[in-house]
Design a protein around this motif. Sequence first.
Motif, short mmCIF file in Angstrom:
data_model
loop_
_atom_site.label_atom_id
_atom_site.label_comp_id
_atom_site.label_asym_id
_atom_site.label_seq_id
_atom_site.Cartn_x
_atom_site.Cartn_y
_atom_site.Cartn_z
N LEU A 1 19.71 -0.50 17.26
CA LEU A 1 20.64 -1.55 17.65
C LEU A 1 21.64 -1.08 18.71
O LEU A 1 22.41 -1.88 19.23
CB LEU A 1 21.42 -2.04 16.42
CG LEU A 1 20.58 -2.57 15.26
CD1 LEU A 1 21.49 -2.98 14.10
CD2 LEU A 1 19.72 -3.75 15.70
N MET A 2 21.63 0.23 19.02
CA MET A 2 22.63 0.78 19.95
C MET A 2 22.01 1.46 21.16
O MET A 2 22.37 2.58 21.52
CB MET A 2 23.53 1.77 19.20
CG MET A 2 24.38 1.12 18.13
SD MET A 2 25.46 2.27 17.26
CE MET A 2 24.33 2.94 16.04
N PRO A 3 21.06 0.81 21.84
CA PRO A 3 20.42 1.47 22.98
C PRO A 3 21.37 1.74 24.14
O PRO A 3 21.22 2.74 24.86
CB PRO A 3 19.32 0.47 23.39
CG PRO A 3 19.83 -0.86 22.92
CD PRO A 3 20.56 -0.56 21.64
N ILE A 4 22.36 0.86 24.35
CA ILE A 4 23.30 1.05 25.45
C ILE A 4 24.16 2.29 25.20
O ILE A 4 24.34 3.13 26.09
CB ILE A 4 24.20 -0.19 25.61
CG1 ILE A 4 23.36 -1.46 25.83
CG2 ILE A 4 25.19 0.01 26.76
CD1 ILE A 4 22.55 -1.44 27.08
N ASN A 5 24.69 2.42 23.98
CA ASN A 5 25.50 3.59 23.64
C ASN A 5 24.72 4.89 23.85
O ASN A 5 25.21 5.84 24.46
CB ASN A 5 25.95 3.52 22.18
CG ASN A 5 27.10 2.56 21.97
OD1 ASN A 5 27.66 2.03 22.93
ND2 ASN A 5 27.46 2.32 20.74
N ILE A 6 23.48 4.91 23.34
CA ILE A 6 22.67 6.12 23.41
C ILE A 6 22.34 6.45 24.86
O ILE A 6 22.42 7.61 25.29
CB ILE A 6 21.39 5.95 22.57
CG1 ILE A 6 21.76 5.75 21.09
CG2 ILE A 6 20.48 7.17 22.72
CD1 ILE A 6 20.59 5.35 20.22
N THR B 1 27.95 -10.22 27.22
CA THR B 1 27.76 -10.36 25.78
C THR B 1 26.39 -10.95 25.49
O THR B 1 25.67 -10.48 24.60
CB THR B 1 28.84 -11.28 25.19
OG1 THR B 1 30.13 -10.74 25.50
CG2 THR B 1 28.69 -11.40 23.69
N THR B 2 26.02 -11.98 26.23
CA THR B 2 24.73 -12.64 26.02
C THR B 2 23.58 -11.68 26.28
O THR B 2 22.61 -11.63 25.51
CB THR B 2 24.61 -13.86 26.95
OG1 THR B 2 25.68 -14.76 26.68
CG2 THR B 2 23.29 -14.57 26.73
N GLY B 3 23.68 -10.89 27.35
CA GLY B 3 22.63 -9.93 27.66
C GLY B 3 22.46 -8.89 26.57
O GLY B 3 21.33 -8.54 26.21
N LEU B 4 23.58 -8.41 26.03
CA LEU B 4 23.51 -7.39 24.99
C LEU B 4 22.91 -7.96 23.71
O LEU B 4 22.08 -7.32 23.05
CB LEU B 4 24.91 -6.84 24.71
CG LEU B 4 25.02 -5.72 23.66
CD1 LEU B 4 24.08 -4.58 24.01
CD2 LEU B 4 26.45 -5.23 23.55
N ASN C 1 19.63 -6.46 21.75
CA ASN C 1 19.58 -5.81 20.43
C ASN C 1 19.52 -6.78 19.26
O ASN C 1 19.45 -6.36 18.10
CB ASN C 1 20.75 -4.84 20.25
CG ASN C 1 22.09 -5.53 20.08
OD1 ASN C 1 22.20 -6.76 20.15
ND2 ASN C 1 23.13 -4.75 19.87
N ARG C 2 19.59 -8.11 19.54
CA ARG C 2 19.40 -9.15 18.53
C ARG C 2 20.49 -9.18 17.47
O ARG C 2 20.28 -9.67 16.37
CB ARG C 2 18.03 -9.00 17.84
CG ARG C 2 16.86 -8.71 18.75
CD ARG C 2 16.58 -9.85 19.69
NE ARG C 2 16.06 -11.03 19.01
CZ ARG C 2 15.85 -12.20 19.59
NH1 ARG C 2 16.13 -12.35 20.88
NH2 ARG C 2 15.38 -13.21 18.91
N VAL C 3 21.66 -8.69 17.78
CA VAL C 3 22.79 -8.72 16.84
C VAL C 3 23.86 -9.65 17.40
O VAL C 3 24.47 -9.36 18.42
CB VAL C 3 23.39 -7.32 16.61
CG1 VAL C 3 24.52 -7.39 15.58
CG2 VAL C 3 22.32 -6.35 16.16
N CYS C 4 24.09 -10.80 16.74
CA CYS C 4 25.04 -11.78 17.26
C CYS C 4 26.20 -12.03 16.29
O CYS C 4 26.78 -13.12 16.27
CB CYS C 4 24.34 -13.09 17.60
SG CYS C 4 23.57 -13.89 16.18
N ALA C 5 26.53 -11.04 15.46
CA ALA C 5 27.63 -11.18 14.51
C ALA C 5 28.97 -11.20 15.24
O ALA C 5 29.28 -10.29 16.01
CB ALA C 5 27.60 -10.04 13.50
#
Length: 422
Positions: free
Chosen positions: A177-182, A297-300, A304-308
């Motif tokens: 869920l965190m590809p950008i961070n990594i 926000t929409t792109g992220l 990663n499919r997390v919209c919480a």
Amino acid sequence: MIHNTDGMSLFTQWALALQHLLAVFAGTLIIPMVTGLPMSGALLFSGISTLIFQFFTRGKVALFYSVSFVFLSGMIFIRDTCVAQGLSVSMALCYVCFGIFVSGMAYVVLGQVLRYVSYQRIMKFFPPVLYGPYIMSLGLVMFSASFDSIKSDWLVAVVAVAVTIFSQFFFKGAMRLMPINIGIIVATIVAAFRGNIDLTPVYEAEWIAQPFDRQYMAFTVFEHLDGSQLAFSVFAILPLVLVSIVEHIADLLAISRTTKIDYIRTVGLPRTLSANGLATVLSAMFGAPAMTSFSQTTGLIALNRVCATRLISLAAILMIFLAFSPKVVALLAAIPAAAIGGATLLMYGMVVVVGLRAIVDAKVDFSNLRNLLIFSVVLGLTIGIKYELKDSVSLFGLTLSSLTVAGLSGTILNAILPDKKG
């Protein structure tokens, strides 16, 4: 789509929130850097505006708020004109903020007026053939911004892209869920080994500082009031409100297409526009730029499919914390632009896909000349102005961006062209 993060650890939730912050951090600093407004104020009210939006929409819409690029040309025009009339730069920026304040009030008024307009009538002005290519245009413009950063260090950028893709496809659980961070972390380490990171500003920065400055606040204009300058600052920026509203609706439609929830129907434009307006009013009062939803926000979320929305609120809290700590801001600013550009490249590409899917899912009929013209004009103007005219065109003394011109042109064509097939 993951709508609830209750089953995640606190560490995972804060890490995902940090991912949202990294996605919008660089964009938040551009407007204050160009105009001269305090950067810490932009960070502070980016976080506060996001929390205001989440409160008024009852935590239902996963959108992060930050500085609006739509108003940039108007802000520069007002500032330079006021300086040419003999005002100091700080006082000129006060007039800029007063114009932003009034535009925020216009948002609130329009939001309340739309309470008496039906959903069907609103959507008649924003069909898929209009908002589809506009969302694609948003993605293309951000995609281009990523490449501008990537060119600064191709090796670091390639590492960021490769690690981001690898994380998305081969990691499992919270790591996936965190590809950008990594991607950013690994690319930053590579840049550090190559000696391309300067930590001097981090050592020199203070730990804690006040995030806003009274000399830039909107109501400071009344200490040296000039009626003609005041009227000028208002009327020079009000026309851009229409463009900003088109952008606001496009972002709502984009996140709606991504999460499969029609927020314009379930939450309503009156509520979202009023929240946007109140956030902008408060921001301008304290000397910060206008605020709007960020398509990043929409792109992220598409990636990663997390919209919480809880993660959006946590990211807003982190942004507020940053505003009070110049040292932490300097540390994040030390991350190589190529690392962020590479890691976010796929994220921006997803925004383009969201727009394309909107057109495909709506089964837009391109045998209809009206649809073909609207689609071609919106996408064509964006690409043409972005790449051939350096993303700006002068009109009536204002410098308008490709998205501004494309959005206005598409909206006008949609309103006046008859719906005839053939």
